[in-house]
Design a protein around this motif. Structure first.
Motif, short mmCIF file in Angstrom:
data_model
loop_
_atom_site.label_atom_id
_atom_site.label_comp_id
_atom_site.label_asym_id
_atom_site.label_seq_id
_atom_site.Cartn_x
_atom_site.Cartn_y
_atom_site.Cartn_z
N GLU A 11 42.22 37.66 31.63
CA GLU A 11 41.19 38.32 30.81
C GLU A 11 39.81 38.19 31.47
O GLU A 11 39.06 39.16 31.54
CB GLU A 11 41.20 37.66 29.43
CG GLU A 11 40.26 38.25 28.42
CD GLU A 11 40.35 37.48 27.11
OE1 GLU A 11 39.30 36.98 26.66
OE2 GLU A 11 41.45 37.39 26.54
N LEU A 12 39.49 37.00 31.95
CA LEU A 12 38.20 36.78 32.63
C LEU A 12 38.12 37.53 33.95
O LEU A 12 37.09 38.11 34.29
CB LEU A 12 37.97 35.28 32.84
CG LEU A 12 37.71 34.43 31.61
CD1 LEU A 12 37.75 32.95 31.97
CD2 LEU A 12 36.37 34.78 30.99
N ALA A 13 39.22 37.49 34.74
CA ALA A 13 39.23 38.13 36.06
C ALA A 13 39.04 39.64 35.97
O ALA A 13 38.43 40.24 36.84
CB ALA A 13 40.53 37.79 36.78
N ASP A 19 37.28 40.93 45.18
CA ASP A 19 38.67 40.69 45.56
C ASP A 19 39.43 40.03 44.41
O ASP A 19 38.94 39.08 43.79
CB ASP A 19 38.69 39.80 46.81
CG ASP A 19 40.10 39.49 47.26
OD1 ASP A 19 40.90 40.43 47.40
OD2 ASP A 19 40.40 38.29 47.44
N TRP A 20 40.66 40.52 44.15
CA TRP A 20 41.45 40.02 43.02
C TRP A 20 41.76 38.53 43.17
O TRP A 20 41.68 37.77 42.21
CB TRP A 20 42.74 40.82 42.87
CG TRP A 20 43.62 40.29 41.78
CD1 TRP A 20 44.79 39.60 41.92
CD2 TRP A 20 43.38 40.36 40.38
NE1 TRP A 20 45.31 39.25 40.70
CE2 TRP A 20 44.45 39.71 39.73
CE3 TRP A 20 42.36 40.89 39.59
CZ2 TRP A 20 44.53 39.59 38.35
CZ3 TRP A 20 42.46 40.77 38.23
CH2 TRP A 20 43.52 40.13 37.61
N VAL A 21 42.12 38.08 44.35
CA VAL A 21 42.47 36.67 44.56
C VAL A 21 41.26 35.76 44.28
O VAL A 21 41.38 34.73 43.61
CB VAL A 21 43.01 36.45 45.99
CG1 VAL A 21 43.26 34.97 46.25
CG2 VAL A 21 44.28 37.25 46.21
N ALA A 22 40.10 36.17 44.77
CA ALA A 22 38.89 35.38 44.54
C ALA A 22 38.53 35.37 43.06
O ALA A 22 38.12 34.35 42.50
CB ALA A 22 37.74 35.94 45.36
#
Length: 131
Positions: A11-13, A19-22
Motif C-alpha cells: 500500500e505504501l509502495a 524503482d519498484w524494488v527501492a
C-alpha cells in the motif's frame, strides 16, 4: 502479522515513485516500524457529577495498603454539555496494559487493550498478572 506488514508495505509502495524494488524496501522498513509501535485506543467514560468523578488509572504494580498501585491518566478530551452536568471524557489506553476505570453509576472495573480492542477482565485476573 507478517501478512499485515506486507499488505501495508505494498500500500505504501504504490504511493511512491521510482524503482519498484527501492520503493518496496523503503515501504517494508516503514511498515515494520509501524507494526512495532505500541497501539493505543481512545476510550470514553460517561461524565455525571452527581454520580461521582470519572477516572482511568493504569495498574503499575502492587501496593502494601491498597492492593494495587495506580498511575492516573490525564484525559485526552472532554465533551461535556454547556452546563457540565453530562457528557463524556476520553482517555488514551495503550496496548498490553491493564487499567482500572471508575465510571459514575457503573462503578469500578478493569480492562486491558488486546489487538486494538478494549477487553474487560476480573479483579482476580489483574492480581494474578501483577508480579
Amino acid at each position: 502479522m507478517q501478512k499485515k506488514v506486507m499488505k501495508r508495505a505494498v500500500e505504501l509502495a504504490r504511493k511512491m515513485e521510482g524503482d519498484w524494488v527501492a520503493r518496496m524496501a523503503l515501504a517494508l522498513r516503514q511498515a515494520w516500524k509501524e507494526a512495532k509501535q505500541p497501539k493505543s485506543v481512545v476510550y470514553d467514560v460517561r461524565h455525571q457529577p452527581s454520580g461521582g468523578r470519572e477516572w482511568v488509572a493504569e495498574i503499575v504494580g502492587r501496593h502494601p495498603k491498597y492492593k494495587l498501585d495506580r498511575k492516573f491518566e490525564t484525559p485526552v478530551e472532554r465533551r461535556w454539555s454547556s452546563s457540565g452536568k453530562t457528557g463524556r471524557t476520553y482517555f488514551e489506553l495503550q496496548e498490553g496494559r491493564i487499567y482500572e476505570i471508575n465510571e459514575p453509576y457503573r462503578g469500578r472495573y478493569f480492562v486491558k487493550v488486546e489487538n486494538g480492542e478494549v477487553v474487560g477482565i476480573t479483579a482476580d485476573a489483574v492480581l494474578g498478572s501483577i508480579a
